[in-house]
Write a protein that holds these residues in place. Structure first.
Motif, PDB file in Angstrom:
ATOM      1  N   GLU A   1      42.515  41.206  41.638  1.00 57.97           N
ATOM      2  CA  GLU A   1      43.501  41.689  42.596  1.00 57.97           C
ATOM      3  C   GLU A   1      42.799  42.431  43.737  1.00 57.97           C
ATOM      4  O   GLU A   1      41.578  42.610  43.738  1.00 57.97           O
ATOM      5  CB  GLU A   1      44.506  42.611  41.884  1.00 57.97           C
ATOM      6  N   GLU A   2      43.572  42.876  44.705  1.00 56.78           N
ATOM      7  CA  GLU A   2      43.013  43.563  45.869  1.00 56.78           C
ATOM      8  C   GLU A   2      42.275  44.836  45.447  1.00 56.78           C
ATOM      9  O   GLU A   2      42.707  45.542  44.544  1.00 56.78           O
ATOM     10  CB  GLU A   2      44.143  43.918  46.838  1.00 56.78           C
TER      11      GLU A   2
ATOM     12  N   ALA B   1      42.737  51.119  42.590  1.00 55.51           N
ATOM     13  CA  ALA B   1      43.071  49.686  42.534  1.00 55.51           C
ATOM     14  C   ALA B   1      43.159  49.167  41.099  1.00 55.51           C
ATOM     15  O   ALA B   1      43.961  48.281  40.810  1.00 55.51           O
ATOM     16  CB  ALA B   1      42.051  48.877  43.333  1.00 55.51           C
ATOM     17  N   GLY B   2      42.330  49.714  40.184  1.00 58.38           N
ATOM     18  CA  GLY B   2      42.383  49.282  38.788  1.00 58.38           C
ATOM     19  C   GLY B   2      43.705  49.628  38.122  1.00 58.38           C
ATOM     20  O   GLY B   2      44.398  48.749  37.604  1.00 58.38           O
ATOM     21  N   PRO B   3      44.087  50.914  38.122  1.00 59.27           N
ATOM     22  CA  PRO B   3      45.395  51.276  37.582  1.00 59.27           C
ATOM     23  C   PRO B   3      46.547  50.557  38.290  1.00 59.27           C
ATOM     24  O   PRO B   3      47.527  50.175  37.656  1.00 59.27           O
ATOM     25  CB  PRO B   3      45.455  52.790  37.815  1.00 59.27           C
ATOM     26  N   ASP B   4      46.418  50.368  39.596  1.00 50.75           N
ATOM     27  CA  ASP B   4      47.461  49.663  40.344  1.00 50.75           C
ATOM     28  C   ASP B   4      47.596  48.219  39.877  1.00 50.75           C
ATOM     29  O   ASP B   4      48.712  47.695  39.764  1.00 50.75           O
ATOM     30  CB  ASP B   4      47.148  49.682  41.845  1.00 50.75           C
ATOM     31  N   ALA B   5      46.454  47.569  39.596  1.00 52.83           N
ATOM     32  CA  ALA B   5      46.495  46.185  39.117  1.00 52.83           C
ATOM     33  C   ALA B   5      47.172  46.100  37.763  1.00 52.83           C
ATOM     34  O   ALA B   5      47.952  45.174  37.488  1.00 52.83           O
ATOM     35  CB  ALA B   5      45.070  45.626  39.035  1.00 52.83           C
ATOM     36  N   MET B   6      46.920  47.086  36.905  1.00 49.57           N
ATOM     37  CA  MET B   6      47.564  47.112  35.595  1.00 49.57           C
ATOM     38  C   MET B   6      49.068  47.307  35.721  1.00 49.57           C
ATOM     39  O   MET B   6      49.865  46.648  35.045  1.00 49.57           O
ATOM     40  CB  MET B   6      46.955  48.225  34.746  1.00 49.57           C
ATOM     41  N   ALA B   7      49.455  48.225  36.592  1.00 49.08           N
ATOM     42  CA  ALA B   7      50.883  48.497  36.795  1.00 49.08           C
ATOM     43  C   ALA B   7      51.595  47.261  37.340  1.00 49.08           C
ATOM     44  O   ALA B   7      52.713  46.930  36.916  1.00 49.08           O
ATOM     45  CB  ALA B   7      51.062  49.678  37.738  1.00 49.08           C
TER      46      ALA B   7
ATOM     47  N   VAL C   1      50.690  37.835  36.920  1.00 49.50           N
ATOM     48  CA  VAL C   1      50.511  37.217  35.604  1.00 49.50           C
ATOM     49  C   VAL C   1      49.657  35.964  35.726  1.00 49.50           C
ATOM     50  O   VAL C   1      48.723  35.739  34.942  1.00 49.50           O
ATOM     51  CB  VAL C   1      51.867  36.866  34.964  1.00 49.50           C
ATOM     52  N   ALA C   2      49.958  35.126  36.719  1.00 48.63           N
ATOM     53  CA  ALA C   2      49.170  33.910  36.927  1.00 48.63           C
ATOM     54  C   ALA C   2      47.717  34.255  37.228  1.00 48.63           C
ATOM     55  O   ALA C   2      46.792  33.603  36.734  1.00 48.63           O
ATOM     56  CB  ALA C   2      49.775  33.088  38.064  1.00 48.63           C
ATOM     57  N   HIS C   3      47.499  35.289  38.029  1.00 48.29           N
ATOM     58  CA  HIS C   3      46.133  35.728  38.315  1.00 48.29           C
ATOM     59  C   HIS C   3      45.418  36.144  37.034  1.00 48.29           C
ATOM     60  O   HIS C   3      44.250  35.789  36.812  1.00 48.29           O
ATOM     61  CB  HIS C   3      46.162  36.902  39.297  1.00 48.29           C
ATOM     62  N   ALA C   4      46.092  36.891  36.181  1.00 46.90           N
ATOM     63  CA  ALA C   4      45.485  37.333  34.926  1.00 46.90           C
ATOM     64  C   ALA C   4      45.155  36.147  34.021  1.00 46.90           C
ATOM     65  O   ALA C   4      44.114  36.120  33.363  1.00 46.90           O
ATOM     66  CB  ALA C   4      46.410  38.310  34.201  1.00 46.90           C
ATOM     67  N   MET C   5      46.036  35.155  33.990  1.00 51.29           N
ATOM     68  CA  MET C   5      45.802  33.973  33.165  1.00 51.29           C
ATOM     69  C   MET C   5      44.541  33.232  33.583  1.00 51.29           C
ATOM     70  O   MET C   5      43.791  32.725  32.739  1.00 51.29           O
ATOM     71  CB  MET C   5      47.004  33.033  33.251  1.00 51.29           C
ATOM     72  N   PHE C   6      44.301  33.178  34.885  1.00 48.93           N
ATOM     73  CA  PHE C   6      43.172  32.397  35.396  1.00 48.93           C
ATOM     74  C   PHE C   6      41.998  33.261  35.840  1.00 48.93           C
ATOM     75  O   PHE C   6      41.077  32.772  36.490  1.00 48.93           O
ATOM     76  CB  PHE C   6      43.650  31.493  36.533  1.00 48.93           C
ATOM     77  N   GLY C   7      42.004  34.547  35.493  1.00 49.56           N
ATOM     78  CA  GLY C   7      40.863  35.406  35.760  1.00 49.56           C
ATOM     79  C   GLY C   7      40.647  35.775  37.207  1.00 49.56           C
ATOM     80  O   GLY C   7      39.530  36.084  37.616  1.00 49.56           O
TER      81      GLY C   7
END
Length: 269
Positions: A110-111, A165-171, A101-107
């Motif tokens: 993910e791996e 990795a994209g779907p994994d980041a969303m999950a 969540v913090a990563h998403a807030m600050f752009g």
């Protein structure tokens, strides 16, 4: 709400808030920029990860797919600059489960990220006869502040991911948002942002999308933010939006930046 408290929350919370303050008081760069990050659909609440390998956009393709000036009516779109960049190791959380969540807030990507493009989308002031920034600066009351600063600033981070990795980041983001609905603290560059709650919002788009109202608190004063994630194939866009007037404790209606999300969705289609 005290003006000093509003300013502290804005400065602590995100690059989007800083952008709003800077733009409202004196303009911003005219360079177009692109950015984004995706999330899982809040409306459906179920995974829609593709069965075949997702399409992976190159850096050049991602820049082309990122938002540009003219894509969002009534808003100014600019490229994010060096001051808007937050390295992955620069985000710390008091609860490890809340890191996505913090990563998403600050752009922060993910791996598995292949390329990134980032944009700032800021509402243009409306010439509708309401109170201006000058009126607010002269201290002409709460209505002047509300009218002058009822502008939404959205920080968009667009990432292209390899494989799943994209779907994994969303999950991972969806799980983190559920686990951290009761709050957590994120620290960037030594400045803590205390999140006291996350409430799910409705949003649609892409292969999956999801959204939340993120409420922060500083010295007993709260301020709402909107966090959205959208995925199309292997590309994920995250949107973190802030409205200074809404943070001022007024009755300003601050909603998910649906027009910005829709514009980015259209360019990823």
């Amino acid at each position: 709400m005290r003006a000093t408290a509003v300013r502290r929350i804005a400065l602590a919370a995100s690059a989007a808030a800083l952008t709003l303050l800077a733009t409202a008081c004196g303009g911003s760069s005219d360079a177009d920029g692109k950015d984004g990050k995706d999330e899982k659909g809040a409306a459906s609440g179920s995974s829609s990860a593709p069965k075949a390998p997702a399409k992976v956009l190159t850096a050049a393709e991602l820049e082309k797919a990122a938002l540009a000036q003219g894509d969002v009516e009534g808003a100014k779109v600019t490229k994010a600059g060096p001051d808007d960049e937050v390295p992955a190791d620069g985000v710390k959380v008091d609860k490890e489960a809340c890191l996505p969540v913090a990563h998403a807030m600050f752009g922060v990507a993910e791996e598995g990220v292949v390329a990134t493009a980032k944009r700032k989308v800021i509402d243009e002031p409306k010439a509708d006869g309401k109170k201006s920034l000058e009126d607010a600066a002269k201290g002409e009351g709460a209505d002047a502040f509300k009218d002058a600063f009822n502008l939404t600033s959205t920080f968009v981070a667009l990432h292209s991911y390899d494989g799943t990795a994209g779907p994994d980041a969303m999950a991972a983001l969806k799980k983190a948002a559920a686990d951290c609905a009761g709050g957590f603290t994120a620290t960037v560059a030594g400045t803590p942002t205390k999140v006291v709650s996350m409430t799910e919002e409705k949003i649609t788009g892409g292969d999956e999308a999801m959204a939340w109202t993120v409420t922060s608190e500083d010295d007993g004063t709260t301020a709402p933010f909107k966090l959205v994630a959208l995925r199309k194939e292997g590309s994920v866009a995250t949107f973190f939006a802030f409205n200074l007037a809404a943070a001022g404790g007024s009755d300003v209606k601050f909603e998910v930046p649906a027009e910005v999300v829709a514009a980015q969705d259209k360019k990823l289609a």
